[in-house]
Design a protein around this motif. Sequence first.
Motif, PDB file in Angstrom:
ATOM      1  N   ILE A   1       2.744  -0.171  22.496  1.00 50.42           N
ATOM      2  CA  ILE A   1       2.795   0.674  21.302  1.00 50.42           C
ATOM      3  C   ILE A   1       1.575   1.582  21.348  1.00 50.42           C
ATOM      4  N   ASN A   2       1.831   2.876  21.397  1.00 53.38           N
ATOM      5  CA  ASN A   2       0.738   3.838  21.506  1.00 53.38           C
ATOM      6  C   ASN A   2       1.244   5.183  20.987  1.00 53.38           C
ATOM      7  N   ARG A   3       0.387   5.909  20.286  1.00 54.74           N
ATOM      8  CA  ARG A   3       0.849   7.183  19.735  1.00 54.74           C
ATOM      9  C   ARG A   3       0.821   8.315  20.761  1.00 54.74           C
ATOM     10  N   ASP A   4       0.219   8.053  21.933  1.00 55.62           N
ATOM     11  CA  ASP A   4       0.179   9.057  22.996  1.00 55.62           C
ATOM     12  C   ASP A   4       1.371   8.841  23.936  1.00 55.62           C
ATOM     13  N   PRO A   5       2.358   9.723  23.904  1.00 56.25           N
ATOM     14  CA  PRO A   5       3.541   9.505  24.767  1.00 56.25           C
ATOM     15  C   PRO A   5       3.231   9.585  26.249  1.00 56.25           C
ATOM     16  N   ASP A   6       2.082  10.152  26.601  1.00 58.62           N
ATOM     17  CA  ASP A   6       1.711  10.273  28.014  1.00 58.62           C
ATOM     18  C   ASP A   6       0.786   9.145  28.475  1.00 58.62           C
ATOM     19  N   ALA A   7       0.562   8.145  27.629  1.00 59.96           N
ATOM     20  CA  ALA A   7      -0.329   7.043  28.012  1.00 59.96           C
ATOM     21  C   ALA A   7       0.228   6.331  29.241  1.00 59.96           C
ATOM     22  N   PRO A   8      -0.621   6.040  30.251  1.00 65.92           N
ATOM     23  CA  PRO A   8      -0.141   5.385  31.488  1.00 65.92           C
ATOM     24  C   PRO A   8       0.497   4.024  31.257  1.00 65.92           C
ATOM     25  N   ILE A   9       0.185   3.378  30.135  1.00 69.30           N
ATOM     26  CA  ILE A   9       0.759   2.054  29.883  1.00 69.30           C
ATOM     27  C   ILE A   9       2.278   2.117  29.832  1.00 69.30           C
ATOM     28  N   PHE A  10       2.820   3.284  29.427  1.00 67.21           N
ATOM     29  CA  PHE A  10       4.275   3.418  29.350  1.00 67.21           C
ATOM     30  C   PHE A  10       4.923   3.440  30.732  1.00 67.21           C
ATOM     31  N   ASP A  11       4.128   3.725  31.769  1.00 63.30           N
ATOM     32  CA  ASP A  11       4.694   3.753  33.131  1.00 63.30           C
ATOM     33  C   ASP A  11       5.124   2.363  33.590  1.00 63.30           C
ATOM     34  N   ILE A  12       4.502   1.331  33.028  1.00 64.51           N
ATOM     35  CA  ILE A  12       4.828  -0.031  33.475  1.00 64.51           C
ATOM     36  C   ILE A  12       5.485  -0.845  32.372  1.00 64.51           C
ATOM     37  N   ALA A  13       5.648  -0.257  31.179  1.00 64.69           N
ATOM     38  CA  ALA A  13       6.205  -1.009  30.053  1.00 64.69           C
ATOM     39  C   ALA A  13       7.722  -1.155  30.190  1.00 64.69           C
ATOM     40  N   ASP A  14       8.202  -2.337  29.814  1.00 68.74           N
ATOM     41  CA  ASP A  14       9.654  -2.536  29.750  1.00 68.74           C
ATOM     42  C   ASP A  14      10.204  -1.935  28.463  1.00 68.74           C
ATOM     43  N   PHE A  15       9.410  -2.015  27.397  1.00 69.13           N
ATOM     44  CA  PHE A  15       9.780  -1.419  26.116  1.00 69.13           C
ATOM     45  C   PHE A  15       8.564  -0.660  25.581  1.00 69.13           C
ATOM     46  N   GLY A  16       8.771   0.561  25.165  1.00 71.13           N
ATOM     47  CA  GLY A  16       7.669   1.345  24.646  1.00 71.13           C
ATOM     48  C   GLY A  16       7.994   1.945  23.286  1.00 71.13           C
ATOM     49  N   ILE A  17       7.012   1.957  22.414  1.00 68.90           N
ATOM     50  CA  ILE A  17       7.157   2.582  21.106  1.00 68.90           C
ATOM     51  C   ILE A  17       6.061   3.634  20.967  1.00 68.90           C
ATOM     52  N   VAL A  18       6.454   4.886  20.834  1.00 71.22           N
ATOM     53  CA  VAL A  18       5.484   5.952  20.595  1.00 71.22           C
ATOM     54  C   VAL A  18       5.281   6.039  19.085  1.00 71.22           C
ATOM     55  N   GLY A  19       4.108   5.599  18.642  1.00 68.99           N
ATOM     56  CA  GLY A  19       3.854   5.593  17.206  1.00 68.99           C
ATOM     57  C   GLY A  19       2.476   5.058  16.897  1.00 68.99           C
ATOM     58  N   ASP A  20       2.093   5.153  15.655  1.00 65.69           N
ATOM     59  CA  ASP A  20       0.796   4.679  15.187  1.00 65.69           C
ATOM     60  C   ASP A  20       0.847   3.154  15.016  1.00 65.69           C
ATOM     61  N   VAL A  21      -0.059   2.452  15.675  1.00 63.42           N
ATOM     62  CA  VAL A  21      -0.043   0.986  15.576  1.00 63.42           C
ATOM     63  C   VAL A  21      -0.211   0.530  14.135  1.00 63.42           C
ATOM     64  N   PHE A  22      -0.923   1.321  13.309  1.00 67.20           N
ATOM     65  CA  PHE A  22      -1.149   0.903  11.923  1.00 67.20           C
ATOM     66  C   PHE A  22       0.111   1.052  11.069  1.00 67.20           C
ATOM     67  N   THR A  23       1.068   1.784  11.563  1.00 65.40           N
ATOM     68  CA  THR A  23       2.349   1.903  10.870  1.00 65.40           C
ATOM     69  C   THR A  23       3.393   0.960  11.461  1.00 65.40           C
ATOM     70  N   VAL A  24       3.415   0.898  12.796  1.00 66.22           N
ATOM     71  CA  VAL A  24       4.466   0.142  13.486  1.00 66.22           C
ATOM     72  C   VAL A  24       4.235  -1.366  13.413  1.00 66.22           C
ATOM     73  N   VAL A  25       3.009  -1.801  13.686  1.00 67.49           N
ATOM     74  CA  VAL A  25       2.760  -3.240  13.795  1.00 67.49           C
ATOM     75  C   VAL A  25       3.009  -3.989  12.477  1.00 67.49           C
ATOM     76  N   PRO A  26       2.558  -3.484  11.308  1.00 64.35           N
ATOM     77  CA  PRO A  26       2.881  -4.206  10.074  1.00 64.35           C
ATOM     78  C   PRO A  26       4.390  -4.373   9.861  1.00 64.35           C
TER      79      PRO A  26
END
Length: 323
Positions: A287-312
Amino acid sequence: MTNALALIGLTPDGTVPPAAAALLAGAARLGTPVAVVVTGGALDEPTISALGASGARQVLHYTADDLAESLLTPVVDALAAAVESAQPSAVLLENVIDGREVAGRLAVRLGSGMVVDIVDIRDQDGLPVATTSVLGGAYTVESVTDGGPLIATVRQGAIEGTAAAVTAEVISAALPPSAMPSAVVESSNDAQVTSGRPELRAATRVVSGGRGLQSKENFVLVEQLADALGAAVGASRAAVDAGYVPQSAQVGQTGVTVSPQLYVALGISGAIQHRAGMQTAKTIVAINRDPDAPIFDIADFGIVGDVFTVVPQIIEKIGTAAR
């Protein structure tokens, strides 16, 4: 069928640790799984039954009077004796500090090859083949050894499955005083760590936070999701350097290497140093608000969004499902 040894270090209260199942499962892929246990006294029946339940067909049990005082030397002596007795194709140990030291000393003593931090192992025509993840998880390497048993330390959580439960045969022997020089432990004390969460290195679920959490106070969001999932708490080096969490929670090249069933990365960009410590997780959620974050290259599931909104919202959904 050839034998494969697994060094099983009992917990301070004398029980079989969870890591034993993975070591014996790896040994079972190569041949007959044999547990090697070193203690200062006799093995009790519950421990023997637990070793059999984890798949140990045979238990080579060695007792050493100087186990507490002689720094790991009796364990190396026991494994050397076990290798001479069982003539195994491989010796597997946990990839922890003591495991790596024992493996290295045993390899020198036997003149055998050693592979550390393996993530898989298989048999090929009677030859053990160990797999490691290298260069930040970008490549996998398969290794074999000549001139003796393969000695390998196994990354916790990397080997899936279990060996079939059996009734273990126990062979006990007393180790003679070692002829090898050894460092002596003059005093020690156990650090008491109290936590209701799983231990990070062995956890099947890990929730980690990065600099995207923005502050130590906000890092509680990581802890809340971890508690909702029954997971351990990890962190990127950036979060540790910023003082959000202790260094003991750091996942990555200079921290802990984990291989859980589920890894959730919150506000972590996915630098190669961090990926090196978690890329072998079975399922990665980012979960990261930066759609270009490298973590998405290896993620099986990715959420582009603010962790303070998504995680709660995720925590609320988990709570609702649990009710």
